[in-house]
Design an enzyme around this catalytic site. Structure first.
Site, PDB file in Angstrom:
ATOM      1  N   GLN A 103       0.749  -1.090  -0.153  1.00  0.00           N
ATOM      2  CA  GLN A 103       0.140  -0.005   0.187  1.00  0.00           C
ATOM      3  C   GLN A 103       0.916   1.142  -0.213  1.00  0.00           C
ATOM      4  O   GLN A 103       0.398   2.423  -0.230  1.00  0.00           O
ATOM      5  CB  GLN A 103      -0.874  -0.094   1.261  1.00  0.00           C
ATOM      6  N   ILE A 105       3.900   4.083  -0.993  1.00  0.00           N
ATOM      7  CA  ILE A 105       4.029   4.710  -2.311  1.00  0.00           C
ATOM      8  C   ILE A 105       5.671   5.392  -2.231  1.00  0.00           C
ATOM      9  O   ILE A 105       5.923   5.803  -3.007  1.00  0.00           O
ATOM     10  CB  ILE A 105       3.062   5.779  -2.704  1.00  0.00           C
ATOM     11  N   HIS A 121      -1.127   1.247  -4.545  1.00  0.00           N
ATOM     12  CA  HIS A 121      -1.533   2.637  -4.596  1.00  0.00           C
ATOM     13  C   HIS A 121      -0.778   3.598  -5.449  1.00  0.00           C
ATOM     14  O   HIS A 121      -0.635   4.887  -5.336  1.00  0.00           O
ATOM     15  CB  HIS A 121      -1.669   3.104  -3.203  1.00  0.00           C
ATOM     16  N   CYS A 129       1.668  12.961 -16.634  1.00  0.00           N
ATOM     17  CA  CYS A 129       0.881  13.808 -17.207  1.00  0.00           C
ATOM     18  C   CYS A 129      -0.492  13.301 -17.429  1.00  0.00           C
ATOM     19  O   CYS A 129      -0.362  12.463 -18.222  1.00  0.00           O
ATOM     20  CB  CYS A 129       1.563  14.484 -18.587  1.00  0.00           C
ATOM     21  N   CYS A 132      -1.264  13.684 -21.399  1.00  0.00           N
ATOM     22  CA  CYS A 132      -0.305  12.854 -22.443  1.00  0.00           C
ATOM     23  C   CYS A 132       0.376  11.593 -21.911  1.00  0.00           C
ATOM     24  O   CYS A 132       0.944  10.957 -22.904  1.00  0.00           O
ATOM     25  CB  CYS A 132       0.575  13.711 -23.410  1.00  0.00           C
ATOM     26  N   CYS A 157       2.581  19.144 -23.508  1.00  0.00           N
ATOM     27  CA  CYS A 157       0.972  19.253 -23.969  1.00  0.00           C
ATOM     28  C   CYS A 157       0.255  20.259 -22.825  1.00  0.00           C
ATOM     29  O   CYS A 157      -0.697  20.532 -23.118  1.00  0.00           O
ATOM     30  CB  CYS A 157       0.220  18.359 -23.822  1.00  0.00           C
ATOM     31  N   SER A 196      -3.004  -1.575   8.956  1.00  0.00           N
ATOM     32  CA  SER A 196      -4.169  -1.765   9.566  1.00  0.00           C
ATOM     33  C   SER A 196      -5.395  -2.677   9.196  1.00  0.00           C
ATOM     34  O   SER A 196      -6.432  -3.074   9.664  1.00  0.00           O
ATOM     35  CB  SER A 196      -4.744  -0.427   9.928  1.00  0.00           C
ATOM     36  N   ASN A 220       1.490  -6.843  13.241  1.00  0.00           N
ATOM     37  CA  ASN A 220       1.111  -5.443  13.228  1.00  0.00           C
ATOM     38  C   ASN A 220       0.971  -4.883  14.675  1.00  0.00           C
ATOM     39  O   ASN A 220       0.741  -5.835  15.649  1.00  0.00           O
ATOM     40  CB  ASN A 220      -0.341  -5.235  12.663  1.00  0.00           C
TER      41      ASN A 220
HETATM   42 ZN    ZN Z   1       1.396  16.134 -21.357  1.00  0.00          ZN
END
Ligand code: ZN
Length: 251
Positions: A103, A105, A121, A129, A132, A157, A196, A220
């Protein structure tokens, strides 16, 4: 259970069911200095989460979102894997662990050397982006935020840039989710660590494993709603217990 007997029990389950699938949550990274954002006093108590719909609709929401991301990334950027991450990487190398479903990142499993990591996640290591799909290095975007570019846009873009994490209201990455469900349903032992087990899909994966006949072990600090289904429960510090588990399995 705590202590050596509990570690021995956990080691038995992993040995009998190897290679195990490991599911990790915020508790995995607290020993690396990354606070659980959901905890009292955590960042989420100071920022109102911005949904993907709000992000797309309003410049003010985008500004608030990036302020939050700027602060959390500052924590991630200085964080290093802890002995728990290292133990899992070693257990994978030695054939006791087949994959990590996380989970988190923060990318710390990869930093520790884990090879098969499924990020439920997304990751805060990359920026994407929304127009694009061009990818940017997260550190470079942090530099732009610090330089005063409060809502960074795509150079190609002019689309909105957003970290490659899953926001509220945003669908989970289908491929990662399908792989996680297949791994959980196909393993003989699932070890849930530092989660959890209340946020989906992490909450459901142990039950997917259990229904398919796997043993379930939970490590845990706090009780979880899934404890009732567990074959072994260990209330201990992740960064101490995982090295102890690795030592028991690899001796
Ligand atoms: Zn872009």
């Amino acid at each position: 259970m705590t202590g050596d007997r509990a570690i021995a029990r956990l080691a038995d389950l992993v040995r009998q069911g190897k290679p195990a699938v490991v599911l990790t949550g915020a508790g995995m990274s607290t020993a690396s200095g990354i606070a659980d954002f959901r905890s009292p006093g955590g960042i989420w108590s100071r920022y109102t989460p911005v949904t993907i719909q709000e992000f797309l609709a309003s410049d003010d929401a985008r500004r608030r979102y990036w302020e939050y991301k700027r602060e959390t990334y500052a924590q991630f950027a200085g964080a290093r894997p802890n002995p728990g991450h290292a133990a899992l990487a070693r257990l994978e190398e030695k054939g006791f662990v087949t994959a990590i479903l996380t989970q988190n990142i923060d990318g710390l499993h990869q930093d520790a050397g884990s090879r098969r990591v499924i990020e439920l996640h997304g990751t805060d290591r990359a920026v994407i982006c929304l127009g694009c799909a061009r990818r940017y290095d997260r550190a470079a975007i942090q530099e732009r935020l610090i330089a005063g570019d409060a809502v960074p846009r795509c150079a190609a873009c002019d689309g909105f840039l957003k970290p490659a994490t899953i926001s509220f209201g945003q669908a989970l990455p289908e491929e990662a989710l399908a792989e996680a469900v297949a791994l959980a349903g196909g393993c003989r032992c699932l070890l849930a660590v530092g989660s959890s087990l209340v946020v989906h899909p992490a909450a459901a994966l142990p039950l997917v494993a259990k229904r398919a006949g796997a043993a379930l072990a939970i490590l845990n600090r706090e009780p979880t709603p899934v404890d009732v289904h567990a074959d072994a429960i260990l209330r201990d510090d992740v960064s101490a217990a995982l090295p102890a588990l690795a030592a028991a399995l690899l001796r």
